[in-house]
Design a protein around this motif. Structure first.
Motif, PDB file in Angstrom:
ATOM      1  N   ILE A 182       0.829  -1.202   0.000  1.00  0.00           N
ATOM      2  CA  ILE A 182       0.000   0.000   0.000  1.00  0.00           C
ATOM      3  C   ILE A 182       0.868   1.259   0.000  1.00  0.00           C
ATOM      4  N   GLY A 183       1.891   1.289   0.859  1.00  0.00           N
ATOM      5  CA  GLY A 183       2.748   2.473   0.935  1.00  0.00           C
ATOM      6  C   GLY A 183       3.530   2.709  -0.335  1.00  0.00           C
ATOM      7  N   THR A 233       1.216   3.809  -3.192  1.00  0.00           N
ATOM      8  CA  THR A 233       0.740   5.174  -2.957  1.00  0.00           C
ATOM      9  C   THR A 233       1.824   6.178  -3.307  1.00  0.00           C
ATOM     10  N   LEU A 253      -8.929  -3.133   6.198  1.00  0.00           N
ATOM     11  CA  LEU A 253      -8.235  -1.934   6.644  1.00  0.00           C
ATOM     12  C   LEU A 253      -9.263  -0.898   7.066  1.00  0.00           C
ATOM     13  N   LEU A 291      -9.650   3.125   7.234  1.00  0.00           N
ATOM     14  CA  LEU A 291      -9.028   4.326   6.689  1.00  0.00           C
ATOM     15  C   LEU A 291      -9.666   5.565   7.303  1.00  0.00           C
ATOM     16  N   THR A 331      -6.920  10.153   5.392  1.00  0.00           N
ATOM     17  CA  THR A 331      -6.360   9.234   4.410  1.00  0.00           C
ATOM     18  C   THR A 331      -7.248   9.148   3.184  1.00  0.00           C
ATOM     19  N   ARG A 341      -7.946  -4.841   2.049  1.00  0.00           N
ATOM     20  CA  ARG A 341      -6.623  -4.391   1.636  1.00  0.00           C
ATOM     21  C   ARG A 341      -6.347  -4.717   0.171  1.00  0.00           C
ATOM     22  N   HIS A 362      -5.259  -2.156  -2.772  1.00  0.00           N
ATOM     23  CA  HIS A 362      -4.004  -2.436  -3.466  1.00  0.00           C
ATOM     24  C   HIS A 362      -4.233  -2.481  -4.976  1.00  0.00           C
ATOM     25  N   GLY A 405       6.403   3.635   5.596  1.00  0.00           N
ATOM     26  CA  GLY A 405       5.476   2.614   6.059  1.00  0.00           C
ATOM     27  C   GLY A 405       6.093   1.686   7.088  1.00  0.00           C
ATOM     28  N   ALA A 433      -1.824   1.367   7.687  1.00  0.00           N
ATOM     29  CA  ALA A 433      -2.050   1.822   6.314  1.00  0.00           C
ATOM     30  C   ALA A 433      -2.192   3.334   6.253  1.00  0.00           C
ATOM     31  N   ASN A 434      -2.851   3.923   7.237  1.00  0.00           N
ATOM     32  CA  ASN A 434      -3.015   5.378   7.248  1.00  0.00           C
ATOM     33  C   ASN A 434      -1.672   6.088   7.279  1.00  0.00           C
TER      34      ASN A 434
END
Length: 386
Positions: free
Chosen positions: A6-7, A10, A38, A40, A44, A100, A104, A281, A295-296
């Motif tokens: 995710i990180g 992003t 997840l 959020l 976010t 998630r 993704h 992350g 994740a945030n």
């Protein structure tokens, strides 16, 4: 960049938005929609909207009505914090829950051309004018800047710090259950958290309300080996919660497949950047999931780093990485420590301390208590530089 989670994805999307190119290497041969739910925060969601995945996120996510803390043995309500319309009115975006893998996939769809799977990193060497990445297949790649977004077992982090993951003493069962098996929970979408002696269970809807995601902790000894794909024995999760609220036991027993992970974090770093290498992350600040912030914080990291790199230009990359670190370390360090501290408070045995906690939880909800989390504006902080 190393890591297409995710990180990492992003960051790739955020760099593209500010006109910077990157290549993302990932050890997996095939990037697939795996993982669990997840949560959020509104801040976010606003960042993801700016990156062009807002419509897809809205279609696949759920906007829960509240965060409910419940008593372990009977599901009695201890505390209710409004989400839903209350969050959206206060922060300009909803609090959402999403699978998630679906988030993704949305990010991957915007960055696929830059992602190179099947590259397992083995070494990182920083040189005066470049960073050399060496992979298990014998290939190398030279980059002006390397970002380690390669998770809690980060190879990139090992070039900056000689530390190891710390086992929390807790395992977590995770799984998905078709929502039609629990129509009452599906019809009343909330984040539900049962608190009890030595463990807790979280449940909320994902996939547009078609599935329920659960995460249930249990204490245990440190594993000999750690695996992110380990399957739990049939019935083990439900057995660990025998005697709890019947809804919890039924939920854990209803999943077709349940994973079991050992929960680790790392001691916070004061420094995670050099002139040409930085972290993002879980590679930078792996935290226990008890505050639902992993994740945030990865998304906040990614947007902050992209903004600082774009503002600095090629000649000032070291300064950009230093400033990124300064902006992010205090916030993520506080959250890492907070997640650790929550463990004992969430898992109190019945008795005086538990009753005192429950009295405190029963106080009327003050929305200002979540402003630091839900309302944090990482983009504005990054643009202003502090």
């Amino acid at each position: 960049m190393v890591g297409a989670g995710i990180g990492g994805l992003t960051l790739a999307a955020a760099l593209a938005r500010v006109g910077l190119d990157c290549t993302v290497f990932d050890r997996a041969e095939h990037l697939s929609e795996v993982g669990a739910g997840l949560q959020l925060a509104p801040g976010t969601v606003k960042l993801l909207r700016r990156l062009g995945v807002g419509a897809g996120l809205a279609e696949r996510s759920v906007r829960p009505l509240s965060l409910d803390l419940l008593r372990w043995e009977d599901g009695g309500l201890l505390s209710r914090a409004p989400l839903g319309a209350t969050c959206e009115e206060r922060y300009g975006a909803p609090y959402t829950t999403v699978h998630r893998g679906q988030l993704h996939a949305l990010l991957l769809a915007r960055t696929r051309a830059a992602v190179r799977p099947g590259h397992r990193l083995t070494a990182v060497e920083e040189q005066p004018d470049a960073v050399v990445l060496r992979f298990a297949d014998g290939t190398e790649h030279r980059a002006d800047v390397v970002v380690g977004a390669d998770g809690i077992r980060s190879v990139v982090r090992s070039a900056l710090a000689a530390d190891d993951p710390v086992f929390s003493g807790q395992f977590m069962y995770r799984g998905l259950v078709p929502a039609q098996r629990f129509p009452a929970l599906a019809a009343d979408p909330r984040v539900r958290v049962w608190l009890g002696p030595g463990r807790h269970c979280v449940c909320y809807p994902v996939d547009g309300g078609r599935s329920l995601s659960f995460a249930a902790t249990t204490p245990g000894a440190a594993p000999a080996e750690e695996s992110w794909t380990a399957a739990a024995e049939a019935g083990a999760a439900a057995a660990a919660y025998r005697g709890w609220d019947a809804t919890v036991v039924r939920l854990l027993d209803a999943a077709d497949r349940v994973g079991r992970w050992a929960l680790h974090d790392r001691t916070p770093l004061e420094r995670w950047s050099t002139d040409r290498i930085t972290l993002l992350g879980d590679a930078a600040h792996p935290m226990l999931p008890f505050a639902a912030q992993g994740a945030n914080q990865a998304v906040e990291d990614a947007v902050t780093l992209a903004v600082r790199l774009a503002a600095a230009g090629a000649a000032a990359v070291p300064e950009a990485l230093r400033r990124y670190q300064e902006l992010r370390v205090p916030r993520t360090t506080d959250l890492q420590r907070s997640a650790r501290e929550r463990t004992a408070r969430m898992h109190l045995p019945d008795g005086p301390d538990q009753r005192k906690r429950d009295v405190a939880l029963a106080r009327p909800h003050d929305p200002r208590e979540t402003d630091w989390s839900y309302g944090y504006d990482a983009l504005t902080v990054a643009v202003r530089g502090g």
